[in-house]
Write a protein that holds these residues in place. Sequence first.
Motif, PDB file in Angstrom:
ATOM      1  N   ALA A  13       2.833  14.160  10.121  1.00 19.58           N
ATOM      2  CA  ALA A  13       2.307  13.803   8.800  1.00 19.58           C
ATOM      3  C   ALA A  13       3.433  13.481   7.820  1.00 19.58           C
ATOM      4  N   THR A  14       4.462  14.294   7.803  1.00 20.62           N
ATOM      5  CA  THR A  14       5.566  14.050   6.869  1.00 20.62           C
ATOM      6  C   THR A  14       6.342  12.789   7.248  1.00 20.62           C
ATOM      7  N   ASN A  15       6.441  12.521   8.545  1.00 17.64           N
ATOM      8  CA  ASN A  15       7.105  11.291   8.982  1.00 17.64           C
ATOM      9  C   ASN A  15       6.345  10.054   8.514  1.00 17.64           C
ATOM     10  N   ILE A  16       5.032  10.126   8.525  1.00 15.95           N
ATOM     11  CA  ILE A  16       4.222   8.993   8.070  1.00 15.95           C
ATOM     12  C   ILE A  16       4.410   8.768   6.570  1.00 15.95           C
ATOM     13  N   LEU A  17       4.447   9.839   5.796  1.00 12.44           N
ATOM     14  CA  LEU A  17       4.674   9.691   4.353  1.00 12.44           C
ATOM     15  C   LEU A  17       6.051   9.093   4.092  1.00 12.44           C
ATOM     16  N   THR A  18       7.034   9.518   4.858  1.00 15.79           N
ATOM     17  CA  THR A  18       8.381   8.956   4.720  1.00 15.79           C
ATOM     18  C   THR A  18       8.390   7.478   5.085  1.00 15.79           C
ATOM     19  N   GLN A  19       7.646   7.133   6.126  1.00 15.88           N
ATOM     20  CA  GLN A  19       7.562   5.739   6.557  1.00 15.88           C
ATOM     21  C   GLN A  19       6.884   4.873   5.497  1.00 15.88           C
ATOM     22  N   ILE A  20       5.825   5.381   4.908  1.00 18.24           N
ATOM     23  CA  ILE A  20       5.156   4.647   3.828  1.00 18.24           C
ATOM     24  C   ILE A  20       6.125   4.403   2.677  1.00 18.24           C
ATOM     25  N   ASN A  21       6.837   5.449   2.298  1.00 15.86           N
ATOM     26  CA  ASN A  21       7.765   5.352   1.175  1.00 15.86           C
ATOM     27  C   ASN A  21       8.865   4.334   1.427  1.00 15.86           C
ATOM     28  N   SER A  22       9.316   4.231   2.678  1.00 19.92           N
ATOM     29  CA  SER A  22      10.436   3.345   2.975  1.00 19.92           C
ATOM     30  C   SER A  22      10.007   1.913   3.281  1.00 19.92           C
ATOM     31  N   THR A  23       8.860   1.745   3.953  1.00 14.90           N
ATOM     32  CA  THR A  23       8.461   0.398   4.377  1.00 14.90           C
ATOM     33  C   THR A  23       7.490  -0.290   3.426  1.00 14.90           C
ATOM     34  N   GLN A  24       6.799   0.473   2.621  1.00 12.75           N
ATOM     35  CA  GLN A  24       5.754  -0.106   1.770  1.00 12.75           C
ATOM     36  C   GLN A  24       6.136  -0.147   0.291  1.00 12.75           C
ATOM     37  N   ARG A  25       7.378   0.113  -0.007  1.00 10.39           N
ATOM     38  CA  ARG A  25       7.813   0.168  -1.401  1.00 10.39           C
ATOM     39  C   ARG A  25       7.495  -1.118  -2.164  1.00 10.39           C
ATOM     40  N   GLU A  26       7.817  -2.256  -1.571  1.00  9.57           N
ATOM     41  CA  GLU A  26       7.587  -3.530  -2.255  1.00  9.57           C
ATOM     42  C   GLU A  26       6.100  -3.746  -2.526  1.00  9.57           C
ATOM     43  N   ASN A  27       5.270  -3.433  -1.550  1.00  5.15           N
ATOM     44  CA  ASN A  27       3.830  -3.595  -1.736  1.00  5.15           C
ATOM     45  C   ASN A  27       3.274  -2.612  -2.757  1.00  5.15           C
ATOM     46  N   LEU A  28       3.797  -1.400  -2.767  1.00  8.44           N
ATOM     47  CA  LEU A  28       3.379  -0.411  -3.770  1.00  8.44           C
ATOM     48  C   LEU A  28       3.733  -0.884  -5.174  1.00  8.44           C
ATOM     49  N   LEU A  29       4.917  -1.462  -5.325  1.00  5.17           N
ATOM     50  CA  LEU A  29       5.337  -1.962  -6.635  1.00  5.17           C
ATOM     51  C   LEU A  29       4.475  -3.154  -7.070  1.00  5.17           C
ATOM     52  N   LYS A  30       4.175  -4.065  -6.134  1.00  2.19           N
ATOM     53  CA  LYS A  30       3.323  -5.214  -6.456  1.00  2.19           C
ATOM     54  C   LYS A  30       1.927  -4.751  -6.877  1.00  2.19           C
ATOM     55  N   ALA A  31       1.386  -3.813  -6.118  1.00  3.08           N
ATOM     56  CA  ALA A  31       0.046  -3.316  -6.424  1.00  3.08           C
ATOM     57  C   ALA A  31       0.016  -2.595  -7.770  1.00  3.08           C
ATOM     58  N   SER A  32       1.041  -1.821  -8.054  1.00 10.67           N
ATOM     59  CA  SER A  32       1.108  -1.101  -9.328  1.00 10.67           C
ATOM     60  C   SER A  32       1.177  -2.066 -10.505  1.00 10.67           C
ATOM     61  N   ASP A  33       1.875  -3.152 -10.324  1.00 13.37           N
ATOM     62  CA  ASP A  33       1.954  -4.166 -11.376  1.00 13.37           C
ATOM     63  C   ASP A  33       0.578  -4.767 -11.646  1.00 13.37           C
ATOM     64  N   ILE A  34      -0.188  -5.007 -10.594  1.00 17.35           N
ATOM     65  CA  ILE A  34      -1.551  -5.513 -10.746  1.00 17.35           C
ATOM     66  C   ILE A  34      -2.422  -4.506 -11.495  1.00 17.35           C
ATOM     67  N   LEU A  35      -2.289  -3.237 -11.143  1.00 18.08           N
ATOM     68  CA  LEU A  35      -3.093  -2.191 -11.793  1.00 18.08           C
ATOM     69  C   LEU A  35      -2.696  -2.020 -13.262  1.00 18.08           C
ATOM     70  N   ALA A  36      -1.421  -2.156 -13.552  1.00 19.02           N
ATOM     71  CA  ALA A  36      -0.958  -2.047 -14.939  1.00 19.02           C
ATOM     72  C   ALA A  36      -1.511  -3.192 -15.785  1.00 19.02           C
ATOM     73  N   THR A  37      -1.486  -4.403 -15.236  1.00 17.55           N
ATOM     74  CA  THR A  37      -2.028  -5.559 -15.957  1.00 17.55           C
ATOM     75  C   THR A  37      -3.515  -5.389 -16.205  1.00 17.55           C
ATOM     76  N   CYS A  38      -4.228  -4.927 -15.198  1.00 17.23           N
ATOM     77  CA  CYS A  38      -5.657  -4.642 -15.339  1.00 17.23           C
ATOM     78  C   CYS A  38      -5.911  -3.652 -16.465  1.00 17.23           C
ATOM     79  N   THR A  39      -5.148  -2.587 -16.502  1.00 20.67           N
ATOM     80  CA  THR A  39      -5.338  -1.533 -17.503  1.00 20.67           C
ATOM     81  C   THR A  39      -5.038  -2.035 -18.903  1.00 20.67           C
TER      82      THR A  39
END
Length: 251
Positions: A13-39
Amino acid sequence: MKRTPLDDYFSTATNILTQINSTQRENLLKASDILATCTKNEGIIHTFGVGHSHLVAEDVFWRGATLANIHAILEPSLTGHQEITKSEYLEKVEGIGKIIVDYHRIASPDVVVVISNSGNNAVPIDVARECQERAVKVIAITSISYSGFLKPLHSSGKKLNDYADVTIDNCCPVGDAALNFEGLPMGVGALSTIAGSFIMHSLVVQTVGLLLDEGFTPDIYFNGSLMANKEEVDQYNQSLIEKYLTKIRNL
């Protein structure tokens, strides 16, 4: 000390969270920008999942430490809260997704976060497709490896990530199980809810940070239990409920 399944599950489980943090950072940032604009544009962030994926959608709705403009679409026939085996069949019925989008009056500047570990059931796919056709941004949370492994069930031959503006891989394995035991043909120890909730709350904190950096103060609920020590907590939370009552059907 002898290694136990408890240790193995924790490690996976912890390895998966680490993997998400390292491989999905760009997508997380893009998605957060979309959510911020929406808000900023006074839109609603709708979260949607069927079966156990609804737990991820619900985990950021109407609770302390989350954005008040988040709305979890909790369709009783699809969540498994009741008549759970029936929901397994309904989630594969095409056409229901359009009804859900129509009923909740989803339109820009709203955003929809669709959660489906397999990315292969009809209703999440239809919700995402219908939203994209209405120029509503779609963020998908899914397992890319699991989705790619499965034969398509939807008549279009498409998967959830085919209808997403941003796809966030929850990095969970095929079958959504952490461990395999000798003598058992199936895996044990689900992971997608842990991974999905981590992703959703990561999006919330990053979105809040972006908004504050831009001088915009978002609406965030206090933890309701704090009202025991401070009456103003309940008053503040109630004011947010009144603000969003006509915009969020599940309040």
